[in-house]
Design a protein around this motif. Structure first.
Motif, PDB file in Angstrom:
ATOM      1  N   ALA A 184       1.405   1.612  -8.511  1.00 40.94           N
ATOM      2  CA  ALA A 184       1.195   1.396  -9.942  1.00 40.94           C
ATOM      3  C   ALA A 184       0.006   0.482 -10.214  1.00 40.94           C
ATOM      4  CB  ALA A 184       2.461   0.808 -10.566  1.00 40.94           C
ATOM      5  N   GLY A 185      -0.616  -0.024  -9.150  1.00 45.52           N
ATOM      6  CA  GLY A 185      -1.750  -0.930  -9.305  1.00 45.52           C
ATOM      7  C   GLY A 185      -1.348  -2.369  -9.531  1.00 45.52           C
ATOM      8  N   GLU A 186      -0.060  -2.696  -9.375  1.00 44.54           N
ATOM      9  CA  GLU A 186       0.384  -4.087  -9.469  1.00 44.54           C
ATOM     10  C   GLU A 186       0.010  -4.804  -8.176  1.00 44.54           C
ATOM     11  OE1 GLU A 186       4.371  -3.578 -12.198  1.00 44.54           O
ATOM     12  OE2 GLU A 186       4.489  -3.062 -10.073  1.00 44.54           O
ATOM     13  N   VAL A 187      -0.563  -5.991  -8.317  1.00 44.83           N
ATOM     14  CA  VAL A 187      -1.091  -6.740  -7.175  1.00 44.83           C
ATOM     15  C   VAL A 187      -0.367  -8.073  -7.070  1.00 44.83           C
ATOM     16  CG1 VAL A 187      -3.183  -7.757  -6.164  1.00 44.83           C
ATOM     17  CG2 VAL A 187      -3.353  -5.664  -7.545  1.00 44.83           C
ATOM     18  N   VAL A 188      -0.063  -8.496  -5.851  1.00 45.10           N
ATOM     19  CA  VAL A 188       0.514  -9.824  -5.633  1.00 45.10           C
ATOM     20  C   VAL A 188      -0.396 -10.636  -4.728  1.00 45.10           C
ATOM     21  CG1 VAL A 188       2.922  -9.225  -6.039  1.00 45.10           C
ATOM     22  CG2 VAL A 188       1.958  -8.940  -3.744  1.00 45.10           C
ATOM     23  N   GLY A 189      -0.246 -11.954  -4.799  1.00 47.59           N
ATOM     24  CA  GLY A 189      -1.057 -12.826  -3.967  1.00 47.59           C
ATOM     25  C   GLY A 189      -0.785 -14.279  -4.254  1.00 47.59           C
ATOM     26  N   ILE A 190      -1.779 -15.123  -3.964  1.00 48.21           N
ATOM     27  CA  ILE A 190      -1.608 -16.572  -4.050  1.00 48.21           C
ATOM     28  C   ILE A 190      -2.725 -17.198  -4.882  1.00 48.21           C
ATOM     29  CG2 ILE A 190      -0.398 -16.730  -1.849  1.00 48.21           C
ATOM     30  CD1 ILE A 190      -3.043 -17.681  -0.587  1.00 48.21           C
ATOM     31  N   SER A 191      -2.471 -18.430  -5.301  1.00 54.36           N
ATOM     32  CA  SER A 191      -3.439 -19.179  -6.086  1.00 54.36           C
ATOM     33  C   SER A 191      -3.215 -20.658  -5.830  1.00 54.36           C
ATOM     34  CB  SER A 191      -3.245 -18.849  -7.570  1.00 54.36           C
ATOM     35  OG  SER A 191      -4.103 -19.579  -8.403  1.00 54.36           O
ATOM     36  N   GLY A 192      -4.296 -21.425  -5.750  1.00 51.69           N
ATOM     37  CA  GLY A 192      -4.156 -22.855  -5.502  1.00 51.69           C
ATOM     38  C   GLY A 192      -5.500 -23.510  -5.305  1.00 51.69           C
ATOM     39  N   SER A 193      -5.543 -24.510  -4.427  1.00 50.98           N
ATOM     40  CA  SER A 193      -6.799 -25.162  -4.064  1.00 50.98           C
ATOM     41  C   SER A 193      -7.413 -24.435  -2.870  1.00 50.98           C
ATOM     42  CB  SER A 193      -6.559 -26.633  -3.722  1.00 50.98           C
ATOM     43  OG  SER A 193      -5.669 -26.751  -2.628  1.00 50.98           O
ATOM     44  N   CYS A 194      -8.667 -24.712  -2.590  1.00 49.17           N
ATOM     45  CA  CYS A 194      -9.368 -24.028  -1.508  1.00 49.17           C
ATOM     46  C   CYS A 194      -8.772 -24.361  -0.143  1.00 49.17           C
ATOM     47  CB  CYS A 194     -10.841 -24.409  -1.563  1.00 49.17           C
ATOM     48  SG  CYS A 194     -11.840 -23.776  -0.213  1.00 49.17           S
ATOM     49  N   ASP A 195      -8.490 -25.662   0.096  1.00 47.60           N
ATOM     50  CA  ASP A 195      -7.872 -26.129   1.343  1.00 47.60           C
ATOM     51  C   ASP A 195      -8.646 -25.578   2.545  1.00 47.60           C
ATOM     52  OD1 ASP A 195      -6.117 -27.415   3.040  1.00 47.60           O
ATOM     53  OD2 ASP A 195      -4.317 -26.536   2.209  1.00 47.60           O
ATOM     54  N   VAL A 196      -7.952 -25.033   3.553  1.00 41.00           N
ATOM     55  CA  VAL A 196      -8.620 -24.483   4.727  1.00 41.00           C
ATOM     56  C   VAL A 196      -8.662 -22.957   4.686  1.00 41.00           C
ATOM     57  CG1 VAL A 196      -8.138 -26.443   6.227  1.00 41.00           C
ATOM     58  CG2 VAL A 196      -6.471 -24.572   6.070  1.00 41.00           C
ATOM     59  N   ALA A 197      -8.399 -22.393   3.519  1.00 41.15           N
ATOM     60  CA  ALA A 197      -8.465 -20.946   3.277  1.00 41.15           C
ATOM     61  C   ALA A 197      -7.379 -20.160   4.006  1.00 41.15           C
ATOM     62  CB  ALA A 197      -9.850 -20.395   3.634  1.00 41.15           C
ATOM     63  N   VAL A 198      -6.330 -20.831   4.429  1.00 38.19           N
ATOM     64  CA  VAL A 198      -5.177 -20.160   5.030  1.00 38.19           C
ATOM     65  C   VAL A 198      -3.912 -20.896   4.622  1.00 38.19           C
ATOM     66  CG1 VAL A 198      -4.025 -19.392   7.137  1.00 38.19           C
ATOM     67  CG2 VAL A 198      -6.509 -19.440   7.056  1.00 38.19           C
ATOM     68  N   GLY A 199      -3.071 -20.259   3.814  1.00 40.38           N
ATOM     69  CA  GLY A 199      -1.764 -20.810   3.490  1.00 40.38           C
ATOM     70  C   GLY A 199      -1.821 -22.200   2.888  1.00 40.38           C
ATOM     71  N   ALA A 200      -0.818 -23.021   3.250  1.00 38.45           N
ATOM     72  CA  ALA A 200      -0.731 -24.412   2.810  1.00 38.45           C
ATOM     73  C   ALA A 200      -0.951 -24.534   1.303  1.00 38.45           C
ATOM     74  CB  ALA A 200      -1.700 -25.277   3.616  1.00 38.45           C
ATOM     75  N   PHE A 201      -1.846 -25.440   0.869  1.00 45.80           N
ATOM     76  CA  PHE A 201      -2.043 -25.678  -0.563  1.00 45.80           C
ATOM     77  C   PHE A 201      -2.881 -24.593  -1.245  1.00 45.80           C
ATOM     78  CE2 PHE A 201      -1.118 -30.050   0.933  1.00 45.80           C
ATOM     79  CZ  PHE A 201      -0.055 -30.336   0.097  1.00 45.80           C
ATOM     80  N   SER A 202      -3.494 -23.705  -0.486  1.00 45.64           N
ATOM     81  CA  SER A 202      -4.142 -22.560  -1.129  1.00 45.64           C
ATOM     82  C   SER A 202      -3.093 -21.588  -1.664  1.00 45.64           C
ATOM     83  CB  SER A 202      -5.092 -21.840  -0.167  1.00 45.64           C
ATOM     84  OG  SER A 202      -4.384 -21.243   0.901  1.00 45.64           O
ATOM     85  N   ALA A 203      -1.860 -21.749  -1.215  1.00 42.88           N
ATOM     86  CA  ALA A 203      -0.734 -20.952  -1.707  1.00 42.88           C
ATOM     87  C   ALA A 203       0.207 -21.827  -2.534  1.00 42.88           C
ATOM     88  CB  ALA A 203       0.011 -20.321  -0.539  1.00 42.88           C
ATOM     89  N   LYS A 204      -0.385 -22.586  -3.447  1.00 41.20           N
ATOM     90  CA  LYS A 204       0.415 -23.426  -4.346  1.00 41.20           C
ATOM     91  C   LYS A 204       1.261 -22.566  -5.272  1.00 41.20           C
ATOM     92  CE  LYS A 204      -0.186 -26.931  -8.002  1.00 41.20           C
ATOM     93  NZ  LYS A 204      -1.205 -27.700  -8.784  1.00 41.20           N
ATOM     94  N   HIS A 205       0.658 -21.474  -5.760  1.00 43.44           N
ATOM     95  CA  HIS A 205       1.351 -20.575  -6.672  1.00 43.44           C
ATOM     96  C   HIS A 205       1.427 -19.165  -6.076  1.00 43.44           C
ATOM     97  CE1 HIS A 205      -0.240 -23.540  -9.807  1.00 43.44           C
ATOM     98  NE2 HIS A 205       1.074 -23.669  -9.816  1.00 43.44           N
ATOM     99  N   SER A 206       2.499 -18.492  -6.377  1.00 44.03           N
ATOM    100  CA  SER A 206       2.677 -17.085  -6.051  1.00 44.03           C
ATOM    101  C   SER A 206       2.403 -16.287  -7.320  1.00 44.03           C
ATOM    102  CB  SER A 206       4.118 -16.861  -5.569  1.00 44.03           C
ATOM    103  OG  SER A 206       4.376 -15.498  -5.321  1.00 44.03           O
ATOM    104  N   LEU A 207       1.520 -15.269  -7.226  1.00 45.86           N
ATOM    105  CA  LEU A 207       1.067 -14.558  -8.419  1.00 45.86           C
ATOM    106  C   LEU A 207       1.345 -13.070  -8.360  1.00 45.86           C
ATOM    107  CD1 LEU A 207      -2.457 -16.011  -9.347  1.00 45.86           C
ATOM    108  CD2 LEU A 207      -0.203 -16.798 -10.076  1.00 45.86           C
TER     109      LEU A 207
END
Length: 434
Positions: A211-234
């Motif tokens: 359906a074109g629905e997309v999921v992912g993450i949002s946050g600070s840049c951090d080290v570009a893997v997980g952690a605080f770059s995944a502050k929010h689930s979108l």
């Protein structure tokens, strides 16, 4: 004569497709036949044709993206560097595959970017790719040097993330540049930025449904893997970011897959993951449905962490439960119950199933298993495919109530497992500057 995996799955796909749908929620757990493909590597996705995709280890020791079409293993190659990979579940049924590849170009800013948590990049840039009809093509970036592709739907829309030219002060060295979620296609060269949640500097898309629905993450840049770059689930609907609920933690809130009913699975930290400004991962698997909200799928007794990696359109979920002393096992979640997949397969199975990849709509599962030697996981890690058993075969080994010994895992092998599941950099870390 032992039948080949390719012949077996082709036969099942051709003759059982009408009757091979998984049992409905609440039914008895299924029995599985697990096959060792003999391929050194991991299955990370499996489409409804029964084609696993993932990575293989070449004779030279490099990591390459791979597509396992019945009877044939296709090495997808690279974009000039030594390594590549297909690291997220791929559901496309038309032969499209996306992933990442090291290039031969040294990174001008000395970054390692997200790719280095999955494949060796050797100080080189990493590009997102689309593989189609035997050709590997780089997907366009957003002004930076690196990118990462995770999923592609049956309409040919691909998603992932790419660096911009912006130097982001929330990055933690060696990361320098901001990155944003991006949707590519369906035409060549088309791209669309999927913005972060308000107040965040970065975003990354991890999966897309038909359906074109997309999921992912949002946050600070951090080290570009997980952690605080995944502050929010979108969830992005028509490009608009919508914040999804989490299990309450400050980081590692990562959707891994979304089915065509809009159900989302992944992993999320619990409250208490930050103490004194330091983030210590404590994530568990979650399921979010538009009509009922978020549910913690939990983990096996005595384990430390868990993640859900795949969901099919019937709501069956696969994931991995991690033990604190360096072991893991694949689970199947069905009808509200978490099953150790190792207890659902035939006795004396050729592999112990350590890490999950994906599950398709026929209930076929792929992932990573080890060859057990003298009660311990040996050094060989192979891609597995587990197929629903029918009739007398399934009845012969019961309904998931067997006790299966958990093999010991050497520390070096455990490090490889963490790398395969993007947790090679999983460590306590301080919150980046805001």
């Amino acid at each position: 004569m032992k039948p080949s995996y390719g012949l077996t799955i082709f036969t099942l796909s051709a003759t059982l497709i009408a009757g091979a749908l998984p049992a409905p929620a609440g039914a008895a757990p299924p029995a599985y036949v697990v096959y060792d493909t003999g391929i050194a590597g991991a299955g990370n996705g499996i489409n409804n044709l029964g084609w696993p995709s993932g990575v293989l280890i070449t004779a030279a020791g490099a990591t390459h993206g791979a597509l396992y079409i019945p009877g044939k293993v296709t090495d997808l190659g690279t974009l000039g560097g030594a390594n590549s990979g297909v690291e997220w579940p791929i559901k496309n049924n038309h032969g499209l595959v996306v992933g990442i590849s090291e290039t031969a170009t040294p990174d001008p800013l000395g970054e390692t970017f997200s790719c280095a948590a999955f494949i060796p990049t050797n100080g080189h840039t990493c590009l997102p790719f689309l593989w189609q009809n035997g050709t590997l093509t780089a997907l366009p970036l957003l002004g930076g040097n690196n990118g990462f592709a995770t999923g592609v739907n049956n309409a040919g829309l691909a998603v992932g993330w790419a660096e911009t030219a912006t130097h982001d002060p929330t990055c933690v060295a060696p990361q320098v540049l901001q990155f944003e979620a991006v949707q590519w296609g369906p035409a060549a060269g088309q791209k669309r930025v999927l913005a972060p949640f308000r107040g965040d500097s970065t975003s990354a898309a991890t999966a897309i449904n038909d359906a074109g629905e997309v999921v992912g993450i949002s946050g600070s840049c951090d080290v570009a893997v997980g952690a605080f770059s995944a502050k929010h689930s979108l969830l992005w609907v028509d490009g608009h970011p919508i914040k999804l609920p989490t299990l309450g933690g400050a980081g590692w809130n990562t959707p891994m897959a979304i089915n065509n009913a809009g159900a989302v699975v992944g992993f999320s930290d619990l409250p208490g993951d930050v103490s004194g400004g330091v983030l210590t991962p404590n994530f568990q698997s979650f399921l979010w449905r538009p009509d009922s909200g978020i549910v913690n799928l939990g983990m096996f007794a005595g384990d430390l962490l868990s993640e859900a990696t795949g969901i099919n359109d019937f709501g069956q979920i696969v994931g991995t439960s991690f033990e604190s002393n360096g072991s893991s096992r694949v689970y199947l979640w069905q009808g509200g119950t978490l099953y150790d997949l190792n207890t659902l397969v035939q006795p004396n199975a050729p592999l112990y199933l350590l890490a999950s990849g994906d599950i398709n709509d026929r209930g076929e599962i792929t992932g990573l298993g080890c060859v057990v030697v003298s009660g311990a996981c040996g050094p060989e890690l192979h891609t597995f495919v587990a197929i629903v058993a029918r009739g007398a075969d399934g009845a012969a080994w019961g309904e998931g109530d067997r006790d299966v010994a958990r093999p010991a895992v050497a520390q070096a092998l455990w490090a490889q497992l963490l790398q395969r599941h993007r947790f090679g950099n999983m460590r306590p870390e301080r919150a980046p500057a805001q």
